[in-house]
Design an enzyme around this catalytic site. Structure first.
Site, PDB file in Angstrom:
ATOM      1  N   CYS A 120      65.222 -15.529  81.285  1.00 42.21           N
ATOM      2  CA  CYS A 120      66.453 -15.171  80.650  1.00 42.21           C
ATOM      3  C   CYS A 120      67.636 -15.528  81.576  1.00 42.21           C
ATOM      4  CB  CYS A 120      66.665 -13.731  79.980  1.00 42.21           C
ATOM      5  SG  CYS A 120      65.195 -13.073  79.280  1.00 42.21           S
ATOM      6  N   HIS A 260      74.048 -12.016  79.078  1.00 42.16           N
ATOM      7  CA  HIS A 260      72.763 -12.065  78.290  1.00 42.16           C
ATOM      8  C   HIS A 260      72.520 -11.144  77.334  1.00 42.16           C
ATOM      9  CE1 HIS A 260      68.584 -12.824  77.369  1.00 42.16           C
ATOM     10  NE2 HIS A 260      68.107 -11.853  78.281  1.00 42.16           N
ATOM     11  N   ASN A 290      67.027 -10.910  71.690  1.00 39.67           N
ATOM     12  CA  ASN A 290      66.961 -11.530  72.830  1.00 39.67           C
ATOM     13  C   ASN A 290      66.166 -12.927  72.803  1.00 39.67           C
ATOM     14  OD1 ASN A 290      66.358 -12.143  75.497  1.00 39.67           O
ATOM     15  ND2 ASN A 290      65.715 -10.450  76.267  1.00 39.67           N
TER      16      ASN A 290
HETATM   17  N1  ACO Z   1      59.955   1.789  67.452  1.00 43.70           N
HETATM   18  C1  ACO Z   1      59.853   3.229  67.856  1.00 43.70           C
HETATM   19  N2  ACO Z   1      59.472   3.679  68.887  1.00 43.70           N
HETATM   20  C2  ACO Z   1      59.142   2.796  70.104  1.00 43.70           C
HETATM   21  C3  ACO Z   1      59.665   1.572  69.822  1.00 43.70           C
HETATM   22  C4  ACO Z   1      59.687   1.055  68.701  1.00 43.70           C
HETATM   23  N3  ACO Z   1      59.902  -0.348  68.417  1.00 43.70           N
HETATM   24  N4  ACO Z   1      59.397   0.927  70.929  1.00 43.70           N
HETATM   25  C5  ACO Z   1      58.910   1.900  72.025  1.00 43.70           C
HETATM   26  N5  ACO Z   1      59.039   3.239  71.318  1.00 43.70           N
HETATM   27  C6  ACO Z   1      58.747   4.577  71.726  1.00 43.70           C
HETATM   28  C7  ACO Z   1      57.985   4.424  73.189  1.00 43.70           C
HETATM   29  O1  ACO Z   1      56.510   4.466  72.766  1.00 43.70           O
HETATM   30  C8  ACO Z   1      58.489   5.833  73.666  1.00 43.70           C
HETATM   31  O2  ACO Z   1      57.568   6.930  73.184  1.00 43.70           O
HETATM   32  P1  ACO Z   1      57.108   7.979  74.005  1.00 43.70           P
HETATM   33  O3  ACO Z   1      58.338   8.696  74.692  1.00 43.70           O
HETATM   34  O4  ACO Z   1      56.274   8.720  72.926  1.00 43.70           O
HETATM   35  O5  ACO Z   1      56.092   7.314  75.064  1.00 43.70           O
HETATM   36  C9  ACO Z   1      59.802   5.960  73.078  1.00 43.70           C
HETATM   37  O6  ACO Z   1      59.978   5.204  72.225  1.00 43.70           O
HETATM   38  C10 ACO Z   1      60.935   5.674  74.288  1.00 43.70           C
HETATM   39  O7  ACO Z   1      60.592   4.647  74.941  1.00 43.70           O
HETATM   40  P2  ACO Z   1      61.504   4.035  76.282  1.00 43.70           P
HETATM   41  O8  ACO Z   1      60.888   2.944  76.821  1.00 43.70           O
HETATM   42  O9  ACO Z   1      62.066   5.276  76.784  1.00 43.70           O
HETATM   43  O10 ACO Z   1      62.783   3.672  75.374  1.00 43.70           O
HETATM   44  P3  ACO Z   1      64.035   2.880  76.001  1.00 43.70           P
HETATM   45  O11 ACO Z   1      65.119   3.707  75.557  1.00 43.70           O
HETATM   46  O12 ACO Z   1      64.115   2.778  77.702  1.00 43.70           O
HETATM   47  O13 ACO Z   1      64.220   1.629  75.319  1.00 43.70           O
HETATM   48  C11 ACO Z   1      63.879  -0.506  75.400  1.00 43.70           C
HETATM   49  C12 ACO Z   1      63.348   0.853  75.323  1.00 43.70           C
HETATM   50  C13 ACO Z   1      64.800  -0.920  74.347  1.00 43.70           C
HETATM   51  C14 ACO Z   1      62.726  -1.619  75.680  1.00 43.70           C
HETATM   52  C15 ACO Z   1      64.690  -0.555  76.907  1.00 43.70           C
HETATM   53  O14 ACO Z   1      64.014   0.013  77.944  1.00 43.70           O
HETATM   54  C16 ACO Z   1      65.166  -1.940  77.058  1.00 43.70           C
HETATM   55  O15 ACO Z   1      65.909  -2.470  76.508  1.00 43.70           O
HETATM   56  N6  ACO Z   1      64.861  -2.511  78.480  1.00 43.70           N
HETATM   57  C17 ACO Z   1      65.230  -3.879  78.737  1.00 43.70           C
HETATM   58  C18 ACO Z   1      64.299  -4.833  78.124  1.00 43.70           C
HETATM   59  C19 ACO Z   1      64.832  -6.225  78.504  1.00 43.70           C
HETATM   60  O16 ACO Z   1      66.094  -6.297  78.749  1.00 43.70           O
HETATM   61  N7  ACO Z   1      64.152  -7.239  78.484  1.00 43.70           N
HETATM   62  C20 ACO Z   1      64.776  -8.400  78.613  1.00 43.70           C
HETATM   63  C21 ACO Z   1      64.024  -9.027  79.710  1.00 43.70           C
HETATM   64  S1  ACO Z   1      64.611 -10.788  79.560  1.00 43.70           S
HETATM   65  C22 ACO Z   1      63.376 -12.017  79.723  1.00 43.70           C
HETATM   66  O17 ACO Z   1      63.248 -12.402  80.882  1.00 43.70           O
HETATM   67  C23 ACO Z   1      62.378 -12.056  78.846  1.00 43.70           C
END
Ligand code: ACO
Length: 339
Positions: A120, A260, A290
């Site tokens: 990214c 980003h 993203n």
């Molecule tokens: N729908 C419903 N529930 C979900 C989903 C979904 N799509 N995805 C995850 N959950 C659940 C999980 O299983 C978890 O359940 P559990 O507590 O029973 O285990 C719960 O939701 C909470 O999960 P968290 O990981 O705590 O959620 P969080 O608030 O951290 O959000 C997210 C997750 C959106 C992925 C966040 O962590 C994030 O944005 N991280 C950064 C990711 C990012 O920026 N990536 C880009 C990288 S760039 C590149 O190089 C490609």
């Protein structure tokens, strides 16, 4: 690595372009594919829909559309390009590079071409690299493209990741601008110790594709979202502040932040850290999700084309991604070429 772009020719963006595929995949569509819901996706990420490439569209096809628009906006002819840099992790194939394919398609006969892999952060790595060639006088016009067809490497059964990503391409033509305009400072960073947090583990020389890979889907994106989130919040703020300081600017000088587009909560954290009002932030994560290396150039192009970004504006571009990598640039906007 941090640098101030002083000494040598000032380098700016002479024109931008972008392209997203027609097909829209909404959160409601995803509700039918995995155990998720619109409320969860919007509240955790800000994403409402994303674009998905057609079966016959590969990275070079998206890149080509974006590049044509950028060339048109800049007034630079394809035959005059000296270098093409394509930032991508979803190239058409390992080799030839997507930039080679793009060069041929554009008819950019005299251009050198290579791909660059920084996930990214790729577009910022590309801008920084392209700038060096112009600043030191080796080249005059460099095309930098950020393009991804992430839909091809997403595990559509993994709700943790499949709701986050989309396909698209953004392009910029770099060239000489008047002194005091264009890029003022850059920062690039890498922390390979976080490599396991976000990866496509199989499909390379470490783990070639075999039946086991296809079964465990390790040729698809794996992400530890929580850890990437913490890293992103930290580096977005730090890198933005660093490039401002290096350019001799303060937070108050910023007219637009072009971050980003991974998650609206990560963008919010950078906005709060810089004390910006929301009209100074370019956001399109709601429409496209993203798009990795394409996110920043698509956001930039939209804000240029709708007239938000004007000559003389101070911009901060900032991104982070797999690697782990990050990059930022501060610039004084002007698309006027120095003749
Ligand atoms: N729908 C419903 N529930 C979900 C989903 C979904 N799509 N995805 C995850 N959950 C659940 C999980 O299983 C978890 O359940 P559990 O507590 O029973 O285990 C719960 O939701 C909470 O999960 P968290 O990981 O705590 O959620 P969080 O608030 O951290 O959000 C997210 C997750 C959106 C992925 C966040 O962590 C994030 O944005 N991280 C950064 C990711 C990012 O920026 N990536 C880009 C990288 S760039 C590149 O190089 C490609």
């Amino acid at each position: 690595m941090m640098m101030k772009t002083n000494g040598g020719q000032s380098v700016g963006i002479l024109g931008t372009g972008s392209y997203v595929p027609e097909k829209v995949l909404t959160n409601q569509d995803l509700e039918k594919m995995v155990d998720t819901n619109d409320e969860w996706i919007v509240s955790r990420t800000g994403i409402k829909e994303r674009r998905i490439a057609a079966d016959d569209q590969a990275a070079s096809d998206l890149a080509y559309e974006a590049a044509l628009k950028a060339l048109d906006a800049s007034g630079v002819a394809a035959e005059d390009l000296d270098l093409i840099i394509v930032a991508t992790v979803t190239e058409d194939m390992s080799f030839p590079s997507t930039s080679n394919l793009l060069q041929d398609r554009l008819g950019a006969k005299k251009a050198a071409a290579f791909d660059l892999s920084a996930a990214c952060s790729g577009f910022l790595y590309g801008l920084t690299t392209g700038t060096q060639f112009i600043q030191n006088g080796m080249y005059r016009y460099v095309l930098v493209v950020g393009v991804e067809v992430l839909s091809r490497i997403v595990n559509w059964e993994d709700r943790n990741t499949c709701v986050l990503f989309g396909d698209g391409a953004g392009a910029a033509i770099l060239g000489p601008v008047e002194d005091g305009y264009g890029f003022l400072s850059f920062e690039l960073g890498s922390d390979g110790s976080g490599g396991d947090l976000l990866k496509q583990a199989a499909g390379g020389s470490r783990r070639p594709i075999d039946e086991k890979v296809l079964e465990d889907k390790s040729h698809c994106i794996y992400m530890n979202g929580r850890e990437v989130f913490k890293f992103a919040v930290r580096v977005m703020g730090n890198a933005s502040e660093n490039v401002l300081e290096k350019a001799g600017l303060t937070k108050e000088d910023v007219d637009f932040l072009v971050p980003h587009q991974a998650n609206i909560r990560i963008i919010d954290s950078a906005v709060n850290r810089l004390g910006l009002s929301y009209d100074k932030v370019v956001v399109n994560v709601n429409k496209y999700g993203n798009m990795s290396s394409a996110s920043i150039p698509v956001a930039l192009d939209e804000a240029v084309r709708d007239g938000r970004i004007q000559d003389g504006d101070i911009l901060v571009l900032v991104g982070f991604g797999a690697g782990l990598t990050w990059g930022a640039g501060a610039m004084k906007w002007s698309t006027k070429e120095k003749k």
